[in-house]
Design a protein around this motif. Structure first.
Motif, short mmCIF file in Angstrom:
data_model
loop_
_atom_site.label_atom_id
_atom_site.label_comp_id
_atom_site.label_asym_id
_atom_site.label_seq_id
_atom_site.Cartn_x
_atom_site.Cartn_y
_atom_site.Cartn_z
N ASP A 17 0.81 -1.22 0.00
CA ASP A 17 0.00 0.00 0.00
C ASP A 17 0.84 1.27 0.00
O ASP A 17 0.29 2.37 -0.07
CB ASP A 17 -0.92 0.03 1.23
N PHE A 18 2.16 1.13 0.08
CA PHE A 18 2.99 2.33 0.29
C PHE A 18 2.83 3.38 -0.82
O PHE A 18 2.71 4.57 -0.52
CB PHE A 18 4.48 2.00 0.44
N ASP A 19 2.83 2.99 -2.07
CA ASP A 19 2.73 4.00 -3.15
C ASP A 19 1.45 4.82 -3.01
O ASP A 19 1.48 6.05 -3.17
CB ASP A 19 2.80 3.33 -4.52
N SER A 20 0.35 4.18 -2.73
CA SER A 20 -0.92 4.89 -2.54
C SER A 20 -0.85 5.78 -1.30
O SER A 20 -1.33 6.92 -1.30
CB SER A 20 -2.07 3.91 -2.41
N TYR A 22 1.81 7.10 0.00
CA TYR A 22 2.70 8.23 -0.30
C TYR A 22 1.96 9.32 -1.09
O TYR A 22 2.15 10.51 -0.84
CB TYR A 22 3.93 7.74 -1.05
N ARG A 23 1.09 8.92 -2.00
CA ARG A 23 0.30 9.92 -2.74
C ARG A 23 -0.57 10.72 -1.79
O ARG A 23 -0.77 11.92 -1.97
CB ARG A 23 -0.56 9.26 -3.81
N ILE A 42 10.25 11.08 0.67
CA ILE A 42 9.86 9.66 0.62
C ILE A 42 10.33 8.89 1.85
O ILE A 42 9.64 7.99 2.32
CB ILE A 42 10.31 8.99 -0.70
N LYS A 46 7.98 6.88 4.42
CA LYS A 46 8.16 5.47 4.79
C LYS A 46 8.10 5.28 6.30
O LYS A 46 7.52 4.30 6.79
CB LYS A 46 9.48 4.94 4.23
N GLU A 95 -8.16 9.47 -1.34
CA GLU A 95 -7.27 10.05 -2.35
C GLU A 95 -8.10 10.89 -3.32
O GLU A 95 -9.20 10.50 -3.73
CB GLU A 95 -6.52 8.94 -3.09
#
Length: 171
Positions: A17-20, A22-23, A42, A46, A95
């Protein structure tokens, strides 16, 4: 946790789920609308995400069709003093590109049902920035009642008002 709705799943966070995530945290508007953490770094993101992976009160809102994370929903403890043990504060963020698709509404509905039927809570609270009308409308749609407003400006240097409106839902 694993709550299944018509179009979404409310579940625990997963490494993927990290990319989402981070957005969500690098969008300053999300911070302004909900108070969510904000960072464009970034590595900081994290570290924040690692905390969310461990939190027992924060959950991922994911699309049912592909399990893609599109938001966060939380049931935060309001305190463990007498009378507050069975109350929680509900918070959520979606989002930006997934807003206005009834995702938040479905997630809130699932959490209300879970809160009262499974956790046996006596009440849910929610707060919204005064200028953030969309979550206020969503809360009222789900039978939350406006209770009061408070200024949460803690900075002596910042002259802007940070008015928060609180809503209460009892079964």
């Amino acid at each position: 946790m694993h709550l299944v709705g018509n179009n979404i799943i409310v579940r625990n966070f997963q490494e993927g789920d990290f990319d989402s995530f981070y957005r969500l945290v690098k969008n300053k508007r999300n911070h302004e609308l909900s108070g969510m953490e904000y960072t464009e770094d970034i590595n900081d993101a994290k570290q924040i995400f690692d905390r969310y992976l461990k939190l027992e009160t924060s959950y991922c809102i994911a699309l049912k069709e592909n399990s893609l994370m599109v938001g966060i929903i939380e049931l935060n403890e309001r305190g463990m003093t007498s009378g507050l043990e069975l109350t929680r504060e509900l918070g959520f963020i979606i989002e930006e590109k997934y807003r206005h698709q009834h995702i938040a509404s479905e997630a809130v509905e699932l959490m209300i049902k879970y809160s009262f039927e499974e956790l046996k809570l006596t009440e849910l609270w929610a707060a919204a920035e005064k200028h953030n009308i969309a979550p206020q409308k969503l809360l009222v749609k789900h039978d939350f009642k406006y209770i009061y407003e408070v200024n949460q400006n803690f900075s002596i240097l910042d002259n802007t008002d940070n008015l928060i409106e609180y809503y209460l839902l009892k079964p």
